[in-house]
Design a protein around this motif. Sequence first.
Motif, mmCIF file in Angstrom:
data_model
loop_
_atom_site.group_PDB
_atom_site.id
_atom_site.type_symbol
_atom_site.label_atom_id
_atom_site.label_comp_id
_atom_site.label_asym_id
_atom_site.label_seq_id
_atom_site.Cartn_x
_atom_site.Cartn_y
_atom_site.Cartn_z
ATOM 1 N N LEU A 266 0.834 -1.196 0.000
ATOM 2 C CA LEU A 266 0.000 0.000 0.000
ATOM 3 C C LEU A 266 0.869 1.246 0.000
ATOM 4 C CD1 LEU A 266 -2.462 -1.093 2.843
ATOM 5 C CD2 LEU A 266 -2.860 -1.280 0.401
ATOM 6 N N THR A 267 0.322 2.322 -0.578
ATOM 7 C CA THR A 267 0.962 3.631 -0.517
ATOM 8 C C THR A 267 0.240 4.423 0.563
ATOM 9 O OG1 THR A 267 1.399 3.520 -2.885
ATOM 10 C CG2 THR A 267 1.566 5.688 -1.848
ATOM 11 N N VAL A 268 0.987 4.842 1.585
ATOM 12 C CA VAL A 268 0.370 5.447 2.757
ATOM 13 C C VAL A 268 1.094 6.730 3.157
ATOM 14 C CG1 VAL A 268 -0.476 3.246 3.668
ATOM 15 C CG2 VAL A 268 1.759 4.065 4.343
ATOM 16 N N CYS A 269 0.427 7.484 4.065
ATOM 17 C CA CYS A 269 1.023 8.717 4.586
ATOM 18 C C CYS A 269 1.996 8.376 5.712
ATOM 19 C CB CYS A 269 -0.069 9.652 5.097
ATOM 20 S SG CYS A 269 -1.022 9.011 6.488
ATOM 21 N N GLY A 270 2.680 9.364 6.242
ATOM 22 C CA GLY A 270 3.662 9.170 7.299
ATOM 23 C C GLY A 270 3.054 8.617 8.575
ATOM 24 N N ARG A 271 1.839 9.069 8.923
ATOM 25 C CA ARG A 271 1.193 8.590 10.143
ATOM 26 C C ARG A 271 0.806 7.117 10.036
ATOM 27 N NH1 ARG A 271 -3.653 12.438 11.443
ATOM 28 N NH2 ARG A 271 -3.951 11.900 9.288
ATOM 29 N N CYS A 272 0.341 6.681 8.872
ATOM 30 C CA CYS A 272 -0.114 5.296 8.708
ATOM 31 C C CYS A 272 1.026 4.343 8.369
ATOM 32 C CB CYS A 272 -1.181 5.227 7.613
ATOM 33 S SG CYS A 272 -2.692 6.121 8.042
ATOM 34 N N SER A 273 2.229 4.860 8.141
ATOM 35 C CA SER A 273 3.347 3.994 7.773
ATOM 36 C C SER A 273 3.757 3.073 8.919
ATOM 37 C CB SER A 273 4.540 4.836 7.325
ATOM 38 O OG SER A 273 5.021 5.611 8.401
ATOM 39 N N GLN A 274 3.360 3.407 10.136
ATOM 40 C CA GLN A 274 3.715 2.575 11.288
ATOM 41 C C GLN A 274 2.937 1.265 11.335
ATOM 42 O OE1 GLN A 274 2.697 4.634 14.853
ATOM 43 N NE2 GLN A 274 0.605 5.033 14.205
ATOM 44 N N TYR A 275 1.866 1.145 10.551
ATOM 45 C CA TYR A 275 1.024 -0.044 10.600
ATOM 46 C C TYR A 275 1.506 -1.178 9.704
ATOM 47 C CZ TYR A 275 -2.108 3.155 12.950
ATOM 48 O OH TYR A 275 -2.643 4.057 13.819
ATOM 49 N N GLY A 276 2.569 -0.978 8.947
ATOM 50 C CA GLY A 276 3.056 -2.028 8.068
ATOM 51 C C GLY A 276 4.565 -2.081 8.050
ATOM 52 N N LYS A 277 5.104 -3.004 7.262
ATOM 53 C CA LYS A 277 6.553 -3.120 7.104
ATOM 54 C C LYS A 277 6.941 -2.390 5.832
ATOM 55 C CE LYS A 277 7.075 -7.378 9.590
ATOM 56 N NZ LYS A 277 7.568 -8.722 9.607
ATOM 57 N N SER A 278 8.004 -1.634 5.923
ATOM 58 C CA SER A 278 8.443 -0.829 4.799
ATOM 59 C C SER A 278 8.942 -1.709 3.656
ATOM 60 C CB SER A 278 9.559 0.106 5.251
ATOM 61 O OG SER A 278 10.063 0.813 4.147
ATOM 62 N N THR A 279 8.534 -1.354 2.439
ATOM 63 C CA THR A 279 9.055 -2.043 1.263
ATOM 64 C C THR A 279 9.974 -1.114 0.491
ATOM 65 O OG1 THR A 279 7.137 -1.372 -0.051
ATOM 66 C CG2 THR A 279 7.040 -3.515 1.045
ATOM 67 N N GLY A 280 10.095 0.131 0.967
ATOM 68 C CA GLY A 280 10.937 1.123 0.312
ATOM 69 C C GLY A 280 12.266 1.265 1.016
ATOM 70 N N LYS A 281 12.856 2.470 0.896
ATOM 71 C CA LYS A 281 14.177 2.726 1.456
ATOM 72 C C LYS A 281 14.130 2.888 2.977
ATOM 73 C CE LYS A 281 15.192 5.413 -2.648
ATOM 74 N NZ LYS A 281 15.354 6.747 -3.143
ATOM 75 N N ARG A 282 13.168 3.667 3.449
ATOM 76 C CA ARG A 282 13.132 4.038 4.855
ATOM 77 C C ARG A 282 12.075 3.216 5.600
ATOM 78 N NH1 ARG A 282 11.473 7.780 8.811
ATOM 79 N NH2 ARG A 282 9.522 8.489 7.953
ATOM 80 N N ALA A 283 12.451 2.678 6.760
ATOM 81 C CA ALA A 283 11.517 1.908 7.577
ATOM 82 C C ALA A 283 10.730 2.855 8.465
ATOM 83 C CB ALA A 283 12.273 0.906 8.441
ATOM 84 N N PRO A 284 9.415 2.705 8.516
ATOM 85 C CA PRO A 284 8.623 3.578 9.386
ATOM 86 C C PRO A 284 8.913 3.270 10.854
ATOM 87 C CG PRO A 284 7.238 1.868 8.464
ATOM 88 C CD PRO A 284 8.588 1.750 7.819
#
Length: 162
Positions: free
Chosen positions: A24-42
């Motif tokens: 999923l593509t999410v905002c900064g606040r919702c990034s904590q609910y999943g595991k990062s698939t990009g460069k930066r881990a929430p």
Amino acid sequence: MQCEICGAEIRGESFKVSIDGSELTVCGRCSQYGKSTGKRAPVSRKVAPVSRSPVTSGTRRPPRKAPEMVVDELIDDYGQAIREARERKKWSHDQLASKIKEKAMLLKKIEREEIIPEDDVLHKIEKALDIRLTEKTGDSDWSGDRLNRGTTLGDIVKIKRK
């Protein structure tokens, strides 16, 4: 672009996270609910990382056993046991009832096993007749050794044939 979790407009950087196998593509606040698939881990703002101390050899404790549940359980033929003990002492229902300060009708029903006596009445009867109407039961009666030797579903379930 909108956050795929909360629906808010994403301002600034969006994050790609994986939640239950969905990307999923999410905002900064919702990034904590999943595991990062990009460069930066929430990073969750709610949970601080905890460092674990290294385990040194020889200090490991053995696993704790669950406490055994030992219960006093009424014997199967309690009525017959009471009747036989009362007759051995040559007491009538009324005599036993007066000794334990209960009604004779209650004793008759207990002897016929129409009712299960309460604990206090049970202890009075045991003491007056000098008998034991309870037995200790617990988890130790059952051993799980059989389960470790290839238990199948058929060992556990009773199959009804049509």
